[in-house]
Design a protein around this motif. Structure first.
Motif, mmCIF file in Angstrom:
data_model
loop_
_atom_site.group_PDB
_atom_site.id
_atom_site.type_symbol
_atom_site.label_atom_id
_atom_site.label_comp_id
_atom_site.label_asym_id
_atom_site.label_seq_id
_atom_site.Cartn_x
_atom_site.Cartn_y
_atom_site.Cartn_z
ATOM 1 N N GLN A 292 34.675 51.331 37.630
ATOM 2 C CA GLN A 292 35.744 50.355 37.384
ATOM 3 C C GLN A 292 35.446 49.405 36.226
ATOM 4 O OE1 GLN A 292 38.684 50.692 39.229
ATOM 5 N NE2 GLN A 292 37.530 52.548 39.736
ATOM 6 N N GLY A 293 34.295 49.580 35.565
ATOM 7 C CA GLY A 293 33.944 48.686 34.470
ATOM 8 C C GLY A 293 33.123 47.513 34.966
ATOM 9 N N GLY A 294 33.309 46.374 34.323
ATOM 10 C CA GLY A 294 32.557 45.185 34.709
ATOM 11 C C GLY A 294 32.312 44.271 33.528
ATOM 12 N N PRO A 295 31.303 43.414 33.636
ATOM 13 C CA PRO A 295 30.981 42.516 32.525
ATOM 14 C C PRO A 295 30.629 43.311 31.269
ATOM 15 C CG PRO A 295 29.788 41.884 34.506
ATOM 16 C CD PRO A 295 30.407 43.219 34.775
ATOM 17 N N THR A 296 30.872 42.716 30.128
ATOM 18 C CA THR A 296 30.520 43.340 28.854
ATOM 19 C C THR A 296 29.970 42.259 27.933
ATOM 20 O OG1 THR A 296 31.316 44.839 27.125
ATOM 21 C CG2 THR A 296 32.848 43.132 27.870
#
Length: 366
Positions: A292-296
């Motif tokens: 789901q992705g997250g911090p970048t």
């Protein structure tokens, strides 16, 4: 240890940076490092990874191959002094184009970069703490990120508006890569799928034609910061069922944004995202079919959100959530503030719809 002159406060723009670089916010980073040293009773901190070096050194390009090992290390003391050890064959270029104002200590290219001195702590041994230091973006970082977001989203949009159904996935990926490099950035992800390959969540481009509908996923790094975005295009009229699925997925994304509140753990946020899929008409296991992705920021996912992830959301942190469903996906790079969300990857000419007050990209019809 020789102290840094803090060059960058009034530096000239770097040749690789596209728009003029914002003033350095290195003093604030050195203050964060000082707190880390105090917490561990250490004399110095040695930085060796690309993300930590680029973070400290105002987005300097510290690698030669895009995904290669850094050609330098940086050791920081509690007074803010910075010692840079770099391979001798890279020193002149680094001094001229990347690290003006810092004294560089050459190391023969045939040798290894030096090990940390006694009393120094190593960034790789304190990865979670360094990630926390990088998390809240400082003003200069945010300005660089915002500039990259606008330039890259607009460049990607221009490439996609010129696409044609007979174009192959690889040809479109090549044009996207050209646009990324022309913007002074480095490609980190280039995914393209045409009509016949839209079931793959990570579609590495092939010789297949785009056909009636296509997806493009782009990741790019500039000044050390990684921007991620996903865009869809179609040739001809829309499919009503697909449009409905796209709209429901935008609601999942809106739930992800709403869940990303300072003080919550990534695991808690992901729990809300997981529940959102079923609430908006997707299967209860849909969240498992793609991350789901997250911090970048200085990494594409810093870190990727997992159910047990303990990292806390902080105000001023960048995120790239990417909810997906069969033949549907949405992704932009945003900054989560205490009082709202700033979308960084904005193309003013791209079609959008408003979801809970935020403009979100829709499919481009050609």
């Amino acid at each position: 240890m020789r102290r840094s002159t803090m060059a960058g406060t009034e530096r000239e723009p770097r040749a690789h940076g596209g728009a003029a670089a914002a003033p350095s916010d290195r003093p604030a980073k050195l203050a964060r490092i000082r707190e880390l040293l105090d917490a561990h009773g250490a004399a110095t901190l040695t930085l060796t990874t690309p993300e930590n070096l680029a973070w400290l050194l105002d987005g300097a390009r510290v690698q030669v191959p895009y995904a290669g090992a850094p050609v330098l290390t940086a050791t920081v003391d509690r007074d803010g002094g910075i010692r840079v050890d770099a391979y001798a064959n890279e020193v002149e270029r680094l001094a001229a184009e990347e690290l003006g104002g810092l004294e560089l200590h050459p190391v023969p290219w045939s040798a290894s970069l030096p090990d940390p001195a006694p009393g120094s702590i190593l960034d790789t041994a304190h990865a979670a703490e360094l990630r926390a230091l990088r998390a809240p973006l400082l003003p200069a970082e945010r300005a660089r990120y915002r500039a990259l977001g606008g330039e890259l989203a607009t460049a990607v949009g221009a490439v996609l508006r010129a696409a044609r159904p007979e174009l192959s996935e690889r040809e479109l990926a090549a044009e996207l890569a050209r646009a990324v490099v022309a913007a002074g950035a480095e490609p980190t992800v280039l995914l393209v799928a045409g009509e016949g390959r839209l079931d793959w969540r990570h579609p590495l481009p092939t010789a297949a034609p785009l056909g009636r509908r296509a997806i493009a996923v782009v990741g790019a790094r500039r000044h050390g910061l990684v921007l991620s975005l996903t865009r869809w295009l179609r040739f001809g009229s829309a499919d009503a069922a697909q449009l409905a699925a796209d709209a429901r997925l935008l609601e999942v994304e809106a739930d992800a944004f709403a869940a990303t509140r300072p003080g919550r753990t990534l695991g808690e946020v992901l729990g809300d995202i997981r529940a959102s899929y079923e609430r908006h008409g997707f299967g209860p296991e849909e969240w498992l079919r793609h991350h789901q992705g997250g911090p970048t920021g200085y990494l594409g996912r810093d870190p990727r959100a997992t159910p047990a992830a303990p990292e806390l959301v902080v105000a001023g942190q960048a995120y790239a959530w990417n909810p997906s469903a069969p033949r549907a996906k949405v992704e932009d790079t945003v900054v989560i503030d205490a009082d709202g969300i700033e979308v960084l990857s904005v193309d003013p000419g791209w079609p959008t719809t408003t979801v809970r007050g935020l403009a979100r990209p829709t499919e481009l019809e050609l």
